[in-house]
Design a protein around this motif. Structure first.
Motif, short mmCIF file in Angstrom:
data_model
loop_
_atom_site.label_atom_id
_atom_site.label_comp_id
_atom_site.label_asym_id
_atom_site.label_seq_id
_atom_site.Cartn_x
_atom_site.Cartn_y
_atom_site.Cartn_z
N ALA A 1 85.98 71.19 25.96
CA ALA A 1 85.32 70.45 24.52
C ALA A 1 85.73 70.70 23.30
CB ALA A 1 84.04 69.71 25.14
N LYS A 2 85.60 71.64 22.78
CA LYS A 2 86.28 72.34 21.41
C LYS A 2 87.21 71.80 21.90
CE LYS A 2 85.75 75.27 18.86
NZ LYS A 2 85.80 77.45 18.71
N PHE A 3 88.03 72.42 22.37
CA PHE A 3 89.85 72.97 22.41
C PHE A 3 90.17 71.48 23.14
CE2 PHE A 3 89.12 77.35 22.59
CZ PHE A 3 89.58 77.78 22.23
N LYS B 1 88.86 68.26 22.03
CA LYS B 1 89.05 67.40 20.81
C LYS B 1 90.22 67.71 19.55
CE LYS B 1 86.97 64.79 18.24
NZ LYS B 1 87.82 62.53 18.51
N ARG B 2 89.98 69.46 19.98
CA ARG B 2 91.33 69.30 18.74
C ARG B 2 93.37 69.47 19.09
NH1 ARG B 2 93.55 75.43 19.72
NH2 ARG B 2 93.94 74.30 21.05
N VAL C 1 90.13 75.91 29.45
CA VAL C 1 90.75 76.72 28.76
C VAL C 1 91.78 77.23 28.20
CG1 VAL C 1 89.38 78.52 26.70
CG2 VAL C 1 87.32 76.65 28.04
N THR D 1 93.24 65.50 18.12
CA THR D 1 93.28 65.71 17.03
C THR D 1 94.92 65.55 16.50
OG1 THR D 1 91.21 66.25 16.13
CG2 THR D 1 93.01 66.00 14.74
N ARG E 1 81.08 72.91 26.35
CA ARG E 1 81.34 73.44 24.98
C ARG E 1 82.64 73.92 24.59
NH1 ARG E 1 75.95 74.24 25.40
NH2 ARG E 1 76.52 76.31 24.32
N LYS E 2 82.73 75.40 25.46
CA LYS E 2 84.29 75.61 24.66
C LYS E 2 85.99 74.88 24.80
CE LYS E 2 87.02 80.07 24.31
NZ LYS E 2 87.16 81.17 24.40
N GLU F 1 94.47 75.75 25.45
CA GLU F 1 94.97 76.19 24.24
C GLU F 1 96.57 76.59 24.45
OE1 GLU F 1 94.07 80.42 25.20
OE2 GLU F 1 92.06 80.42 23.69
N LYS G 1 77.70 76.91 27.34
CA LYS G 1 78.95 77.19 27.19
C LYS G 1 80.28 77.85 27.16
CE LYS G 1 79.69 81.06 25.14
NZ LYS G 1 79.26 83.35 24.95
#
Length: 128
Positions: free
Chosen positions: A71-73, A75-76, A15, A79, A68-69, A19, A65
């Motif tokens: 994976a969210k980063f 995906k962002r 993560v 994009t 998922r965090k 970031e 959890k």
């Protein structure tokens, strides 16, 4: 339990790297973003290994959890990368358009043939 600690620490490191990558992409610092690729790959391999090494001991709820965090980063950042790529494609198209317009600047000669004026230029600067 130790496997969960490895997973959580690795996911937290991932993560952090994601970031940093997101910051680099937002600042168009593609050198910095590229330098993080091998670190991301190593962390992803560690996660995969830890998940597959002893899947029965992984406490899915506590680890999911963190995953998922990450994976969210990821995906962002995907994009952001796609947006940067689209920006480059649009810039290339605009440069091509200006270049083609530049070549068409000229006049017609007495025989009707195009006469391109030497040094003729198309400018986007407003003069009025």
């Amino acid at each position: 339990m130790a496997n969960n600690d490895v997973l959580r620490k690795t996911a937290a490191k991932l993560v952090t790297v994601l970031e940093k990558e997101g910051d680099a992409l937002r600042n168009a610092d593609f050198t910095a973003a590229t330098s993080l690729v091998s670190i991301k790959e190593q962390l992803a391999q560690r996660l995969e290994f830890a998940l597959s090494a002893q899947p029965e001991t992984v406490e899915k709820a506590s680890v999911s959890k963190d995953l998922r965090k990450a994976a969210k980063f990821a995906k962002r950042n995907e994009t952001l990368l796609l947006a940067a790529k689209e920006g480059v494609v649009q810039a290339q198209a605009r440069l091509k358009s200006v270049s083609e317009a530049r070549r068409r600047v000229g006049v017609y000669g007495q025989n009707g043939a195009d006469v391109v004026m030497p040094g003729a230029d198309v400018s986007q600067n407003r003069t009025a």
